[in-house]
Scaffold this motif. Structure first.
Motif, PDB file in Angstrom:
ATOM      1  N   LEU A  10      -3.567   1.823 -10.165  1.00 25.29           N
ATOM      2  CA  LEU A  10      -3.045   2.492 -11.349  1.00 25.29           C
ATOM      3  C   LEU A  10      -3.477   1.761 -12.618  1.00 25.29           C
ATOM      4  N   LEU A  11      -3.429   0.437 -12.590  1.00 20.18           N
ATOM      5  CA  LEU A  11      -3.906  -0.354 -13.734  1.00 20.18           C
ATOM      6  C   LEU A  11      -5.398  -0.156 -13.942  1.00 20.18           C
ATOM      7  N   PHE A  12      -6.132  -0.136 -12.860  1.00 17.12           N
ATOM      8  CA  PHE A  12      -7.577   0.086 -12.920  1.00 17.12           C
ATOM      9  C   PHE A  12      -7.872   1.443 -13.563  1.00 17.12           C
ATOM     10  N   PHE A  14     -10.922   8.222 -16.250  1.00 16.37           N
ATOM     11  CA  PHE A  14     -11.410   9.072 -15.154  1.00 16.37           C
ATOM     12  C   PHE A  14     -12.930   9.080 -15.142  1.00 16.37           C
ATOM     13  N   SER A  15     -13.470   7.890 -15.299  1.00 17.44           N
ATOM     14  CA  SER A  15     -14.917   7.705 -15.342  1.00 17.44           C
ATOM     15  C   SER A  15     -15.518   7.776 -13.947  1.00 17.44           C
ATOM     16  N   SER A  16     -16.822   7.861 -13.888  1.00 17.44           N
ATOM     17  CA  SER A  16     -17.524   7.871 -12.600  1.00 17.44           C
ATOM     18  C   SER A  16     -17.343   6.535 -11.886  1.00 17.44           C
ATOM     19  N   PHE A  17     -17.211   5.440 -12.681  1.00 19.09           N
ATOM     20  CA  PHE A  17     -17.003   4.126 -12.068  1.00 19.09           C
ATOM     21  C   PHE A  17     -15.660   4.073 -11.357  1.00 19.09           C
ATOM     22  N   PHE A  18     -14.618   4.597 -12.004  1.00 20.93           N
ATOM     23  CA  PHE A  18     -13.307   4.632 -11.358  1.00 20.93           C
ATOM     24  C   PHE A  18     -13.353   5.504 -10.109  1.00 20.93           C
ATOM     25  N   GLY A  32       0.252   3.872  -0.567  1.00 29.42           N
ATOM     26  CA  GLY A  32      -0.452   5.143  -0.640  1.00 29.42           C
ATOM     27  C   GLY A  32      -0.552   5.737  -2.023  1.00 29.42           C
ATOM     28  N   GLU A  33      -0.331   4.956  -3.055  1.00 29.37           N
ATOM     29  CA  GLU A  33      -0.421   5.375  -4.457  1.00 29.37           C
ATOM     30  C   GLU A  33       0.169   6.758  -4.700  1.00 29.37           C
ATOM     31  N   LEU A  34       1.492   6.804  -4.696  1.00 38.18           N
ATOM     32  CA  LEU A  34       2.185   8.059  -4.989  1.00 38.18           C
ATOM     33  C   LEU A  34       2.171   8.377  -6.478  1.00 38.18           C
ATOM     34  N   PHE A  35       2.313   7.357  -7.306  1.00 38.54           N
ATOM     35  CA  PHE A  35       2.366   7.566  -8.750  1.00 38.54           C
ATOM     36  C   PHE A  35       0.963   7.465  -9.331  1.00 38.54           C
ATOM     37  N   THR A  36       0.390   8.609  -9.626  1.00 43.27           N
ATOM     38  CA  THR A  36      -0.979   8.666 -10.113  1.00 43.27           C
ATOM     39  C   THR A  36      -1.136   9.856 -11.046  1.00 43.27           C
ATOM     40  N   GLU A  85     -14.964   3.545  -7.277  1.00 42.08           N
ATOM     41  CA  GLU A  85     -14.346   2.296  -6.821  1.00 42.08           C
ATOM     42  C   GLU A  85     -12.848   2.410  -6.565  1.00 42.08           C
ATOM     43  N   THR A  86     -12.265   3.571  -6.811  1.00 44.94           N
ATOM     44  CA  THR A  86     -10.821   3.721  -6.632  1.00 44.94           C
ATOM     45  C   THR A  86     -10.395   3.451  -5.194  1.00 44.94           C
ATOM     46  N   ASN A  87      -9.208   2.890  -5.042  1.00 48.68           N
ATOM     47  CA  ASN A  87      -8.696   2.570  -3.708  1.00 48.68           C
ATOM     48  C   ASN A  87      -7.180   2.733  -3.713  1.00 48.68           C
ATOM     49  N   SER A  88      -6.704   3.812  -3.128  1.00 46.66           N
ATOM     50  CA  SER A  88      -5.277   4.127  -3.164  1.00 46.66           C
ATOM     51  C   SER A  88      -4.434   3.215  -2.281  1.00 46.66           C
TER      52      SER A  88
END
Length: 262
Positions: free
Chosen positions: A170-172, A153-157, A227-231, A160-163
């Motif tokens: 999820l791997l990212f 849960f870094s600032s980079f994630f 839509g990235e339900l599993f997070t 750059e996160t993209n659901s």
């Protein structure tokens, strides 16, 4: 290919619509006296209009999975088929009598027709699936830099996160280890309703109805990449709220089924 002309694609509310459809199928299979069977049939049939109007391919598949559960788990009698047909005709007539909805349907079917390209082998659907051609490769490249635990849960994630590419995102986020934890969770969502149903008495009203939760998991699995339900960052928006209802509802039903079975 160009996206369907001027088609509106409301998204979040469809997760809740899927839960409503699931609930109608659940009570239809449970044969609960509190709800009229025709009323539940109307909800089930009307729900199929939602993904078509949304022009979202993954939702079409997700809703069809729940409808298949209804067909498979509840043998349709001739009278019920007639009722469903009449309901479908009435709803279609109401929709087609509205010019705005007519335009939406044209645009929706143009977009949904790109599913033929996927079946023929073009996984990008003529370039309309950005999550495969653009989002996924970028996210997987980030993941390869920290494959075991991801970027957490870094600032980079966060930046750059993209659901839109659920599995890659999820791997990212949590890497292979976090994915394994989710796989254990996924297996339980599939296995528990089936296992409990097999051990219920034939007269138990939940024997078939709780199986709809297994079908709903597969609907969510299809939607995850859209839509990235599993997070690990679940919230209270449409996707998050629908999952909370799903897990709570299934837990209550399974516990009550076991209690009745004693």
């Amino acid at each position: 290919l160009i996206y369907a002309e001027n088609v509106a694609r409301p998204f979040i509310s469809h997760f809740l619509g899927l839960i409503i459809m699931m609930g109608a199928v659940f009570y239809r299979l449970k044969k609960d006296a509190r709800f009229n069977s025709r009323y539940l049939d109307m909800i089930i049939v009307a729900s199929l209009i939602i993904p078509i109007l949304s022009a979202t391919r993954s939702f079409v598949i997700a809703y069809l999975i729940i409808f298949i559960a209804y067909i498979v788990l509840s043998p349709l009698k001739r009278l019920r088929i007639l009722n469903i047909g009449i309901i479908g005709i009435c709803i279609s007539y109401i929709l087609l009598s509205n010019s705005i909805i007519q335009g939406q349907l044209v645009g929706s079917f143009n977009r949904l027709s790109t599913m033929e390209l996927i079946v023929s082998g073009d996984l990008t659907a003529g370039g309309t699936l950005d999550r495969l051609t653009e989002y996924t490769p970028v996210l997987l490249n980030y993941w390869k830099e920290s494959p075991l635990f991801g970027w957490g849960f870094s600032s980079f994630f966060a930046s750059e996160t993209n659901s839109h590419a659920g599995f890659a995102n999820l791997l990212f986020n949590v890497g292979i280890m976090g994915l394994i934890l989710f796989m254990v969770y996924w297996v339980s969502l599939i296995y528990i309703p089936i296992s409990v149903s097999q051990h219920l008495n034939k007269v138990n009203p939940y024997k078939k109805s709780i199986l709809v939760f297994t079908f709903l998991f597969f609907s969510y699995f299809v939607l995850h990449n859209a839509g990235e339900l599993f997070t690990y960052l679940i919230g209270f928006s449409g996707p998050g709220l629908s999952q909370i209802i799903y897990v709570s509802f299934s837990d209550f039903a399974i516990r009550d089924a076991k209690k009745i079975n004693l």
